[in-house]
Write a protein that holds these residues in place. Structure first.
Motif, PDB file in Angstrom:
ATOM      1  N   ILE A 247      81.375  17.539 -37.192  1.00 49.87           N
ATOM      2  CA  ILE A 247      81.767  18.937 -37.058  1.00 49.87           C
ATOM      3  C   ILE A 247      80.594  19.866 -37.381  1.00 49.87           C
ATOM      4  CG2 ILE A 247      83.370  20.709 -37.874  1.00 49.87           C
ATOM      5  CD1 ILE A 247      84.761  18.527 -36.360  1.00 49.87           C
ATOM      6  N   ALA A 248      79.717  19.420 -38.283  1.00 50.12           N
ATOM      7  CA  ALA A 248      78.615  20.278 -38.739  1.00 50.12           C
ATOM      8  C   ALA A 248      77.387  20.223 -37.842  1.00 50.12           C
ATOM      9  CB  ALA A 248      78.215  19.872 -40.166  1.00 50.12           C
ATOM     10  N   LEU A 249      77.342  19.295 -36.883  1.00 47.48           N
ATOM     11  CA  LEU A 249      76.128  19.090 -36.091  1.00 47.48           C
ATOM     12  C   LEU A 249      75.584  20.346 -35.399  1.00 47.48           C
ATOM     13  CD1 LEU A 249      76.640  15.553 -34.468  1.00 47.48           C
ATOM     14  CD2 LEU A 249      75.079  16.206 -36.308  1.00 47.48           C
ATOM     15  N   PRO A 250      76.416  21.151 -34.730  1.00 50.68           N
ATOM     16  CA  PRO A 250      75.858  22.347 -34.067  1.00 50.68           C
ATOM     17  C   PRO A 250      75.177  23.309 -35.043  1.00 50.68           C
ATOM     18  CG  PRO A 250      78.067  21.874 -33.261  1.00 50.68           C
ATOM     19  CD  PRO A 250      77.854  20.996 -34.443  1.00 50.68           C
ATOM     20  N   HIS A 251      75.757  23.477 -36.218  1.00 49.89           N
ATOM     21  CA  HIS A 251      75.188  24.380 -37.227  1.00 49.89           C
ATOM     22  C   HIS A 251      73.923  23.773 -37.832  1.00 49.89           C
ATOM     23  CE1 HIS A 251      78.964  26.745 -37.187  1.00 49.89           C
ATOM     24  NE2 HIS A 251      79.519  25.567 -36.984  1.00 49.89           N
ATOM     25  N   LEU A 252      73.975  22.482 -38.093  1.00 52.25           N
ATOM     26  CA  LEU A 252      72.815  21.774 -38.629  1.00 52.25           C
ATOM     27  C   LEU A 252      71.639  21.847 -37.646  1.00 52.25           C
ATOM     28  CD1 LEU A 252      73.107  18.239 -40.217  1.00 52.25           C
ATOM     29  CD2 LEU A 252      71.411  18.646 -38.455  1.00 52.25           C
ATOM     30  N   GLN A 253      71.943  21.730 -36.377  1.00 59.70           N
ATOM     31  CA  GLN A 253      70.899  21.769 -35.346  1.00 59.70           C
ATOM     32  C   GLN A 253      70.145  23.096 -35.368  1.00 59.70           C
ATOM     33  OE1 GLN A 253      72.398  21.527 -31.342  1.00 59.70           O
ATOM     34  NE2 GLN A 253      70.392  21.064 -30.464  1.00 59.70           N
ATOM     35  N   VAL A 254      70.875  24.192 -35.502  1.00 64.88           N
ATOM     36  CA  VAL A 254      70.257  25.526 -35.508  1.00 64.88           C
ATOM     37  C   VAL A 254      69.393  25.717 -36.749  1.00 64.88           C
ATOM     38  CG1 VAL A 254      70.719  27.996 -35.627  1.00 64.88           C
ATOM     39  CG2 VAL A 254      72.078  26.545 -34.101  1.00 64.88           C
ATOM     40  N   ASP A 255      69.917  25.352 -37.912  1.00 58.50           N
ATOM     41  CA  ASP A 255      69.211  25.603 -39.174  1.00 58.50           C
ATOM     42  C   ASP A 255      67.971  24.732 -39.349  1.00 58.50           C
ATOM     43  OD1 ASP A 255      71.066  27.493 -39.726  1.00 58.50           O
ATOM     44  OD2 ASP A 255      71.919  26.510 -41.490  1.00 58.50           O
ATOM     45  N   LEU A 256      68.027  23.483 -38.901  1.00 58.50           N
ATOM     46  CA  LEU A 256      66.911  22.573 -39.117  1.00 58.50           C
ATOM     47  C   LEU A 256      66.036  22.393 -37.890  1.00 58.50           C
ATOM     48  CD1 LEU A 256      68.570  19.762 -41.299  1.00 58.50           C
ATOM     49  CD2 LEU A 256      67.498  21.898 -42.006  1.00 58.50           C
ATOM     50  N   GLY A 257      66.398  23.008 -36.791  1.00 56.27           N
ATOM     51  CA  GLY A 257      65.557  22.967 -35.602  1.00 56.27           C
ATOM     52  C   GLY A 257      65.562  21.654 -34.853  1.00 56.27           C
ATOM     53  N   PHE A 258      66.672  20.919 -34.910  1.00 56.80           N
ATOM     54  CA  PHE A 258      66.763  19.669 -34.163  1.00 56.80           C
ATOM     55  C   PHE A 258      66.800  19.947 -32.660  1.00 56.80           C
ATOM     56  CE2 PHE A 258      68.023  17.631 -38.108  1.00 56.80           C
ATOM     57  CZ  PHE A 258      67.649  16.299 -37.929  1.00 56.80           C
ATOM     58  N   SER A 259      66.096  19.124 -31.895  1.00 56.59           N
ATOM     59  CA  SER A 259      66.252  19.177 -30.445  1.00 56.59           C
ATOM     60  C   SER A 259      67.550  18.468 -30.088  1.00 56.59           C
ATOM     61  CB  SER A 259      65.080  18.472 -29.757  1.00 56.59           C
ATOM     62  OG  SER A 259      65.096  17.091 -30.041  1.00 56.59           O
ATOM     63  N   GLN A 260      68.057  18.702 -28.885  1.00 54.46           N
ATOM     64  CA  GLN A 260      69.298  18.058 -28.475  1.00 54.46           C
ATOM     65  C   GLN A 260      69.136  16.537 -28.447  1.00 54.46           C
ATOM     66  OE1 GLN A 260      72.171  19.878 -28.005  1.00 54.46           O
ATOM     67  NE2 GLN A 260      73.108  17.852 -28.056  1.00 54.46           N
ATOM     68  N   ALA A 261      67.947  16.081 -28.051  1.00 51.15           N
ATOM     69  CA  ALA A 261      67.693  14.640 -27.978  1.00 51.15           C
ATOM     70  C   ALA A 261      67.683  13.999 -29.363  1.00 51.15           C
ATOM     71  CB  ALA A 261      66.367  14.381 -27.271  1.00 51.15           C
ATOM     72  N   ASN A 262      67.127  14.706 -30.355  1.00 45.24           N
ATOM     73  CA  ASN A 262      67.013  14.143 -31.703  1.00 45.24           C
ATOM     74  C   ASN A 262      68.276  14.311 -32.538  1.00 45.24           C
ATOM     75  OD1 ASN A 262      64.408  13.272 -31.273  1.00 45.24           O
ATOM     76  ND2 ASN A 262      63.452  15.079 -32.183  1.00 45.24           N
ATOM     77  N   LEU A 263      69.162  15.216 -32.111  1.00 45.50           N
ATOM     78  CA  LEU A 263      70.343  15.512 -32.922  1.00 45.50           C
ATOM     79  C   LEU A 263      71.221  14.276 -33.112  1.00 45.50           C
ATOM     80  CD1 LEU A 263      71.883  17.771 -34.402  1.00 45.50           C
ATOM     81  CD2 LEU A 263      73.134  18.189 -32.262  1.00 45.50           C
ATOM     82  N   GLN A 264      71.305  13.446 -32.082  1.00 45.84           N
ATOM     83  CA  GLN A 264      72.162  12.260 -32.179  1.00 45.84           C
ATOM     84  C   GLN A 264      71.712  11.302 -33.287  1.00 45.84           C
ATOM     85  OE1 GLN A 264      71.944   9.353 -29.061  1.00 45.84           O
ATOM     86  NE2 GLN A 264      69.791   9.761 -28.600  1.00 45.84           N
ATOM     87  N   TRP A 265      70.415  11.408 -33.685  1.00 43.49           N
ATOM     88  CA  TRP A 265      69.910  10.511 -34.716  1.00 43.49           C
ATOM     89  C   TRP A 265      70.512  10.796 -36.092  1.00 43.49           C
ATOM     90  CZ3 TRP A 265      67.608   6.001 -34.449  1.00 43.49           C
ATOM     91  CH2 TRP A 265      67.002   5.639 -33.246  1.00 43.49           C
ATOM     92  N   VAL A 266      71.072  11.986 -36.285  1.00 45.96           N
ATOM     93  CA  VAL A 266      71.751  12.281 -37.549  1.00 45.96           C
ATOM     94  C   VAL A 266      72.922  11.318 -37.737  1.00 45.96           C
ATOM     95  CG1 VAL A 266      73.031  14.027 -38.853  1.00 45.96           C
ATOM     96  CG2 VAL A 266      71.066  14.696 -37.459  1.00 45.96           C
ATOM     97  N   ILE A 267      73.585  10.968 -36.633  1.00 41.30           N
ATOM     98  CA  ILE A 267      74.687  10.009 -36.666  1.00 41.30           C
ATOM     99  C   ILE A 267      74.167   8.584 -36.515  1.00 41.30           C
ATOM    100  CG2 ILE A 267      76.838   9.305 -35.580  1.00 41.30           C
ATOM    101  CD1 ILE A 267      76.964  12.025 -36.948  1.00 41.30           C
ATOM    102  N   THR A 268      73.259   8.393 -35.552  1.00 46.83           N
ATOM    103  CA  THR A 268      72.805   7.038 -35.211  1.00 46.83           C
ATOM    104  C   THR A 268      72.091   6.350 -36.356  1.00 46.83           C
ATOM    105  OG1 THR A 268      72.581   7.675 -32.889  1.00 46.83           O
ATOM    106  CG2 THR A 268      71.430   5.687 -33.587  1.00 46.83           C
ATOM    107  N   ILE A 269      71.245   7.055 -37.071  1.00 47.19           N
ATOM    108  CA  ILE A 269      70.459   6.404 -38.128  1.00 47.19           C
ATOM    109  C   ILE A 269      71.350   5.973 -39.289  1.00 47.19           C
ATOM    110  CG2 ILE A 269      69.841   8.456 -39.513  1.00 47.19           C
ATOM    111  CD1 ILE A 269      66.931   7.251 -39.505  1.00 47.19           C
ATOM    112  N   TYR A 270      72.416   6.724 -39.545  1.00 39.83           N
ATOM    113  CA  TYR A 270      73.386   6.321 -40.558  1.00 39.83           C
ATOM    114  C   TYR A 270      74.119   5.056 -40.104  1.00 39.83           C
ATOM    115  CZ  TYR A 270      77.600   6.356 -43.459  1.00 39.83           C
ATOM    116  OH  TYR A 270      78.626   5.993 -44.305  1.00 39.83           O
ATOM    117  N   THR A 271      74.517   5.044 -38.830  1.00 40.61           N
ATOM    118  CA  THR A 271      75.238   3.904 -38.274  1.00 40.61           C
ATOM    119  C   THR A 271      74.388   2.639 -38.307  1.00 40.61           C
ATOM    120  OG1 THR A 271      76.453   5.393 -36.795  1.00 40.61           O
ATOM    121  CG2 THR A 271      76.471   3.055 -36.247  1.00 40.61           C
ATOM    122  N   LEU A 272      73.110   2.786 -37.956  1.00 41.06           N
ATOM    123  CA  LEU A 272      72.206   1.633 -37.958  1.00 41.06           C
ATOM    124  C   LEU A 272      72.035   1.056 -39.363  1.00 41.06           C
ATOM    125  CD1 LEU A 272      69.373   2.801 -35.522  1.00 41.06           C
ATOM    126  CD2 LEU A 272      71.177   1.151 -35.065  1.00 41.06           C
ATOM    127  N   ALA A 273      71.776   1.919 -40.329  1.00 37.88           N
ATOM    128  CA  ALA A 273      71.564   1.455 -41.702  1.00 37.88           C
ATOM    129  C   ALA A 273      72.843   0.835 -42.265  1.00 37.88           C
ATOM    130  CB  ALA A 273      71.095   2.607 -42.579  1.00 37.88           C
TER     131      ALA A 273
END
Length: 515
Positions: A49-75
């Motif tokens: 739910i927080a991803l769109p807001h997180l993207q704006v504040d931290l400057g994530f590109s659309q391509a890199n935004l998925q890594w916020v979820i993916t890197i947690y899933t991988l670990a």
């Protein structure tokens, strides 16, 4: 011993007395374990739910935004087996506390993050913490609560927390994002600190296991599972034929095959094959994988439908899933009571019937459907069915496991759920996208040609209508496949899950002292 009541055993033999382990201590132990499990499970959806807001504040590109979820899933998915084995070897409470502490500290780091790199590192450490805590949480229930009513009741609460955690994450995510997206991470701090502190005073440490750590097995399992999970995640966002998808899936398969070979030849394996070859546990693991695949995809498609088609806000979307949480908690308690009188296959099989019906009901959603009339009834039916599935299968997944294998057996169950969710999203997303594209092409071809050119407003309205109809068309096919998956899981349960309820009441796992 395992069927002896907590207040009937004597301290000189290393067992319980009514003075040392009153029922309220068991209750407190359950609260501590389930609080940690809920914190870990809801993190899988609360951040979405927080991803769109997180993207704006931290400057994530659309391509890199998925890594916020993916890197947690991988670990998380990659280290689960190792986390379980570490608990068996070096103490379940120790690994549980370390996992909760890591998860809590990294939640603070994520909430304070001012850059992409800090956020991604924090999310990876969160995954590691979850992988240490989750399998040992379930193992602590297995080894803490005496077999029979006490353990059935505890498993009911634990399964309810596990099943309802995703829905609770959506609700909390919507509420906290309205305040500030960083609170989606800060909310873990008070929970984690209390759990880590109380666990050391309420839960008793298990004895260190025999043997040594299987390093080659750990390396191949982490690399293989991580590669497999990433390949499935990439397939969900691209295609099954994409070179990256194929490469990671192939590498993952080869590494996991190497892992199996290593495990059959080493003296102290990370994953003893006896855990998988048992018919009852093997059936439980496989059905959990199938049901997890269907449930994870349901949250994904239904969340999009509620927000984009029904037009609900993030907060209202979270609240729309509240009946799911209630339904699964109620059903879990019903199942925990019934398991002392009915064999697990009948409870889980009945639950699969309800869940199949609920998932099939979602396939009839249309762009003009309403929440109360067309969505709510199926949410309740699905939730009730899943609650009936989870409790018996959680019990049978760790049934008759040797004391020294409790954590790694729990880790296998967690791994199946994690891989199942990723597999389900990848598979059903492919079905969804293919049908959506076909419907868009069909509807676009039917648009009238000639005559006066449509206005910008008319074009926008036409595109919105096509998008809504195509989405529900694609999602309906995904729901049908998900319903078939659950039905297959139910049939497998009825045919192959042959353990009797009396056997669960006299399980061989020994409860340990509390307090």
């Amino acid at each position: 011993m395992s069927s002896t009541r907590v207040d009937e055993v004597n301290e000189p033999t290393g067992e319980f007395t009514s003075h040392d382990a009153p029922p309220k201590r068991l209750g407190l132990a359950l609260v501590i374990i389930c609080a940690a499990q809920l914190m870990i499970v809801l993190d899988g959806t609360i951040v979405n739910i927080a991803l769109p807001h997180l993207q704006v504040d931290l400057g994530f590109s659309q391509a890199n935004l998925q890594w916020v979820i993916t890197i947690y899933t991988l670990a998380f998915g990659g280290v689960l087996l190792l986390g379980g084995r570490l608990g068996d070897l070096y103490g379940r409470r120790r690994m549980f506390v370390w996992g909760v502490a890591l998860f809590t500290a990294s939640s603070l780091a994520a909430g304070l993050a001012q850059s992409e790199s800090v956020m991604l590192i924090a999310r990876a450490v969160q995954g590691l913490g979850g992988a240490l805590a989750a399998p040992n949480a379930l193992a602590l229930i297995t080894t803490t609560f005496p077999a029979g009513k006490e353990r059935n009741r505890a498993m009911g609460v634990f399964a309810a927390m596990s099943g309802a955690g995703a829905a609770i994450g959506l609700i909390l995510g919507g509420i906290l994002t309205e305040i500030d997206w960083r609170w989606n991470f800060f909310i873990n701090l008070p929970i984690g600190l209390v759990v880590a502190f109380a666990a050391q005073r309420v839960l008793t440490e298990s004895e260190d296991g025999r043997g040594s750590l299987d390093v080659p097995g750990a390396i191949t399992s982490i690399a293989g599972l991580s590669s497999l999970v990433y390949g499935l995640t990439h397939a969900a966002s691209s295609s099954w034929s994409d070179p990256t998808t194929v490469t990671y899936l192939a590498v993952g398969a080869v590494l996991l095959l190497a892992f199996v070979v290593i495990e059959t030849r080493t003296k102290h394996p990370l994953l003893p094959m006896r855990i998988l070859t048992d018919r009852t546990r093997g059936t439980s693991y496989f059905v959990m994988l199938i049901v997890g695949a269907a449930m994870f995809a349901m949250f994904y498609f239904l969340g999009i439908y509620i927000q984009t088609i029904l037009g609900y806000s993030a907060l209202k979307t979270g609240l729309a899933f509240l009946p799911f949480s209630f339904g699964i908690v109620i059903a879990a308690q019903v199942a925990s009571q019934a398991i002392s009188r009915m064999d697990p296959r009948w409870i889980s099989g009945t639950g699969a019937g309800f869940a199949t019906l609920g998932m099939w009901g979602f396939s009839h959603l249309e762009p003009d459907s309403t929440y109360v009339a067309n969505l709510l009834p199926w949410i309740v039916v699905l939730a009730f069915g899943l609650g009936l599935i989870f409790v018996p299968l959680t019990l049978t997944a760790v049934h008759a496991v040797a004391h020294e294998d409790s954590s790694v057996a729990s880790a296998v169950l967690n791994t199946m759920q994690q891989v199942g969710g990723t597999l389900g999203l990848a598979t059903l997303s492919t079905i969804f996208v293919n049908n959506l594209n076909d419907k868009v092409a069909e509807l676009t071809a039917k648009m009238p040609t000639g005559g006066p050119a449509p206005t910008a407003e008319q074009m926008a309205a036409a595109k919105k209508a096509i998008s809504a109809e195509a989405f529900t068309y694609g999602a309906s096919h995904a729901y049908v496949v998900a319903a078939i998956m659950i039905a297959i899981g139910g049939l497998i349960t009825l045919v192959f899950l042959n353990v009797k309820h009396r056997e669960l009441a006299h399980d061989g796992a020994e409860p340990v002292h509390i307090g």
